[in-house]
Design a protein around this motif. Structure first.
Motif, PDB file in Angstrom:
ATOM      1  N   GLU A 104       0.820  -1.210   0.000  1.00 53.96           N
ATOM      2  CA  GLU A 104       0.000   0.000   0.000  1.00 53.96           C
ATOM      3  C   GLU A 104       0.856   1.263   0.000  1.00 53.96           C
ATOM      4  O   GLU A 104       0.418   2.305  -0.500  1.00 53.96           O
ATOM      5  N   SER A 119      -3.232  14.245  -7.783  1.00 53.65           N
ATOM      6  CA  SER A 119      -3.638  15.193  -6.736  1.00 53.65           C
ATOM      7  C   SER A 119      -3.705  16.615  -7.290  1.00 53.65           C
ATOM      8  O   SER A 119      -3.214  17.566  -6.678  1.00 53.65           O
ATOM      9  N   GLU A 158     -12.714  -6.421   0.314  1.00 52.49           N
ATOM     10  CA  GLU A 158     -11.645  -5.514  -0.111  1.00 52.49           C
ATOM     11  C   GLU A 158     -10.830  -6.148  -1.235  1.00 52.49           C
ATOM     12  O   GLU A 158     -10.463  -5.474  -2.210  1.00 52.49           O
ATOM     13  N   SER A 164     -12.753  -5.893  -4.431  1.00 52.20           N
ATOM     14  CA  SER A 164     -12.670  -4.542  -5.004  1.00 52.20           C
ATOM     15  C   SER A 164     -11.356  -4.338  -5.746  1.00 52.20           C
ATOM     16  O   SER A 164     -11.322  -3.744  -6.833  1.00 52.20           O
ATOM     17  N   TYR A 195     -11.036  -3.720  -9.829  1.00 48.20           N
ATOM     18  CA  TYR A 195     -10.346  -2.562 -10.411  1.00 48.20           C
ATOM     19  C   TYR A 195      -9.249  -3.011 -11.379  1.00 48.20           C
ATOM     20  O   TYR A 195      -9.123  -2.470 -12.493  1.00 48.20           O
ATOM     21  N   LYS A 205     -17.751  -2.674  -3.808  1.00 42.11           N
ATOM     22  CA  LYS A 205     -17.556  -1.230  -3.902  1.00 42.11           C
ATOM     23  C   LYS A 205     -16.347  -0.910  -4.781  1.00 42.11           C
ATOM     24  O   LYS A 205     -15.401  -1.701  -4.853  1.00 42.11           O
ATOM     25  N   PRO A 206     -16.357   0.234  -5.442  1.00 42.57           N
ATOM     26  CA  PRO A 206     -15.192   0.613  -6.263  1.00 42.57           C
ATOM     27  C   PRO A 206     -13.941   0.761  -5.398  1.00 42.57           C
ATOM     28  O   PRO A 206     -14.001   1.283  -4.283  1.00 42.57           O
ATOM     29  N   TYR A 207     -12.842   0.296  -5.933  1.00 36.26           N
ATOM     30  CA  TYR A 207     -11.577   0.378  -5.204  1.00 36.26           C
ATOM     31  C   TYR A 207     -11.052   1.806  -5.219  1.00 36.26           C
ATOM     32  O   TYR A 207     -11.005   2.460  -6.274  1.00 36.26           O
ATOM     33  N   GLN A 208     -10.696   2.296  -4.056  1.00 33.45           N
ATOM     34  CA  GLN A 208     -10.135   3.635  -3.940  1.00 33.45           C
ATOM     35  C   GLN A 208      -8.625   3.561  -4.163  1.00 33.45           C
ATOM     36  O   GLN A 208      -7.874   3.130  -3.287  1.00 33.45           O
ATOM     37  N   VAL A 209      -8.203   3.963  -5.344  1.00 36.18           N
ATOM     38  CA  VAL A 209      -6.784   3.877  -5.692  1.00 36.18           C
ATOM     39  C   VAL A 209      -5.996   4.855  -4.830  1.00 36.18           C
ATOM     40  O   VAL A 209      -6.333   6.042  -4.764  1.00 36.18           O
ATOM     41  N   PRO A 210      -4.960   4.392  -4.144  1.00 32.80           N
ATOM     42  CA  PRO A 210      -4.177   5.307  -3.301  1.00 32.80           C
ATOM     43  C   PRO A 210      -3.397   6.310  -4.144  1.00 32.80           C
ATOM     44  O   PRO A 210      -2.847   5.964  -5.198  1.00 32.80           O
ATOM     45  N   THR A 211      -3.367   7.540  -3.707  1.00 34.55           N
ATOM     46  CA  THR A 211      -2.642   8.596  -4.419  1.00 34.55           C
ATOM     47  C   THR A 211      -1.727   9.330  -3.449  1.00 34.55           C
ATOM     48  O   THR A 211      -1.930   9.302  -2.227  1.00 34.55           O
TER      49      THR A 211
END
Length: 508
Positions: free
Chosen positions: A109, A128, A218, A221, A225, A461-467
């Motif tokens: 992660e 971002s 998780e 998800s 993605y 749920k849609p995966y929240q891509v880490p930024t």
């Protein structure tokens, strides 16, 4: 032995004569009761995935970034942490790998935002709300060792695959993260199946199931993605592990396993099977497992939904190809067992629903339909010694040892445990039907053909891509203080050295 004691006007208390607390029969009763209390859930377990490993790689050798000069170095640093975590995890014994999973997840992660930022810069996508100008100066050369491609030859590992695109680096990283979440779900569920740990109460079991479900959803998800992203790529994947079909199949598999956990949380029959295996247990004479009629029908439809997801995963994996190699036969066998077990569970709950409505003969037919789904022929019960019964007991004990050693337990997707439950219900209801109701048992094919469609309980749920945060991006606008030096480092397999090495690694 039964005895009757009169209490007042005609009141009769029927109970069992209890042996002396120090007698051998009472000791046996206590031991068997303790053993039955420990086995309280059927072995529907997430697949025991093996984490892949990777070689060392320097982003600065292939990528430059004018807007954020320190980005390639930072990405290489975090990738090195991932490589070391995977190498350490591979070297650990199975009993110690569970404690290391959180480290693997944390490293993956932490690395993903940097990898996604470099890829976004190559695609002229903002990170971002900032512009990242990355340029691919040369074709990257990275190797990963897949874990689902082809069959594993005893004594040998699967060959490595070389990837020349950062897109497949993203897929391998996401797949490793998904595997780790599935393994965390297995670790959470392990206390329910151990024969050496204390009995888990209702509240503890609910907490364990909820935690495992969270990890599986998780993982679903993440795979969803990765599959959606890979379906937009033109070209053949380097191996079947990161093919669009396999990634989509893994999402369906996690969805199926999470759906089954919703059923297992309130399924009382595995505990009843454990009591049935205890020869001195008499509780079945007074109390049967309680499943409300409406809920039994709901559980059946949830199991059918899980079966549909497992069937989809199996079909996708059978069609997934990368050159001459396909998905390993062991994983395909697990998917088929999961599909069969889910349908057998649905038949069981339909049978419970029928028996609660007074249709014992139909309940027997549903139980036998479940055994038919598992590929098991219904036979008359026999007493005495039996080779098949002896082998069955051997397999059960071997599975118990696997649970305690935290190795590849539950790899049959709960097929053995569901067989026990269906055989118990078939014998119990047949005895009732033979002595009390005496109704003809309907044919099982007619029942199977009228099964309804499945019902969903979870939504992926849609995966929240880490930024990367803006502060981190701003800090990387400064030039790196020192250059990268990855030459001579071992790959995460620790079998061979990457380019630039001067010494030879021992085989691992």
């Amino acid at each position: 032995m039964l005895w009757c004691k009169c209490q007042g006007a005609g009141a009769i208390n029927v109970s069992f004569l209890q042996p002396s607390p120090n007698s051998s029969s009472q000791k046996t009763l206590n031991a068997n009761t303790s053993a039955s209390n420990r086995t309280v859930s059927s072995l529907i377990m997430p697949f025991p995935f093996v984490l892949p490993t990777t070689s060392a790689f320097s982003f600065s050798s292939s990528v430059s970034c004018d807007s954020h000069p320190s980005l390639p170095l930072s990405a290489s640093t975090y990738r090195g942490v991932v490589r070391d975590a995977l190498k350490k995890h591979k070297r650990l014994p199975p009993s110690s790998q569970t404690a290391n999973l959180s480290t693997v997840i944390s490293s993956l992660e932490s690395y993903l935002p940097y990898l996604i930022a470099i890829d976004a810069g190559l695609s002229n996508q903002p990170v971002s709300n900032e512009t990242v100008n990355t340029v691919l100066e040369s074709t990257p050369s990275i190797s990963w060792r897949p874990t689902l491609s082809g069959d594993l030859v005893p004594g040998r590992e699967r060959p490595r695959v070389n990837i020349n695109s950062l897109e497949y680096e993203i897929y391998f990283t996401l797949s490793s993260l998904g595997f780790s979440h599935v393994l965390m779900a297995r670790a959470a569920l392990q206390p329910l199946y151990s024969t050496t740990q204390d009995f888990q109460g209702t509240q503890e079991r609910t907490t364990i199931m909820t935690t495992a479900t969270k990890y599986l959803l998780e993982a679903a998800s993440i795979y969803d993605y990765a599959a959606t992203r890979s379906e937009q790529v033109i070209g053949n994947p380097p191996c079947v592990d990161v093919s669009p079909a396999t990634l989509r199949a893994l999402a369906s598999l996690c969805h199926a396993e999470a759906t089954l956990l919703a059923v297992l949380k309130d399924d009382p029959y595995p505990a009843a099977v454990a009591q049935d295996r205890n020869k001195n247990d008499k509780e079945w004479m007074f109390k049967a497992p309680d499943v409300p009629k409406v809920r039994a029908h709901l559980y059946a439809r949830l199991c059918l939904a899980a079966s549909e997801h497992a069937a989809k995963a199996s079909a996708l994996c059978q069609s997934a190809r990368a050159g001459p190699s396909g998905v390993s036969s062991g994983f395909l066998r697990y998917l088929e067992d999961l599909r069969r077990t889910s349908r057998a569970k649905a038949c069981r709950f339909f049978g419970i629903d029928a028996e609660l409505g007074g249709e014992t003969a139909e309940g027997i037919a549903w139980a036998r339909a479940g055994l038919h789904e598992l590929g098991i022929e219904v036979k008359d019960a026999k007493k005495g010694l039996s080779l098949s019964r002896t082998m069955k007991g051997f397999h059960e004990k071997r599975e118990d040892r696997r649970v305690d050693k935290e190795t590849t337990w539950g790899a049959d997707a709960g097929k053995l445990e569901e067989t026990r439950i269906l055989e118990l219900l078939d014998a119990k209801w047949s005895k009732i039907n033979d002595t009390m109701n005496t109704r003809p048992i309907p044919p099982i094919n007619a029942l199977i053909n009228k099964m309804p469609s499945g019902r969903e309980i979870h939504t992926i749920k849609p995966y929240q891509v880490p930024t990367l945060d803006r502060d981190v991006l701003e800090a990387m606008r400064a030039p790196p203080e020192q250059g990268e030096n990855v030459g001579g480092e071992f790959s995460s397999d620790d079998e061979t050295l990457v380019e630039g090495s001067t010494t030879r690694s021992s085989y691992y």
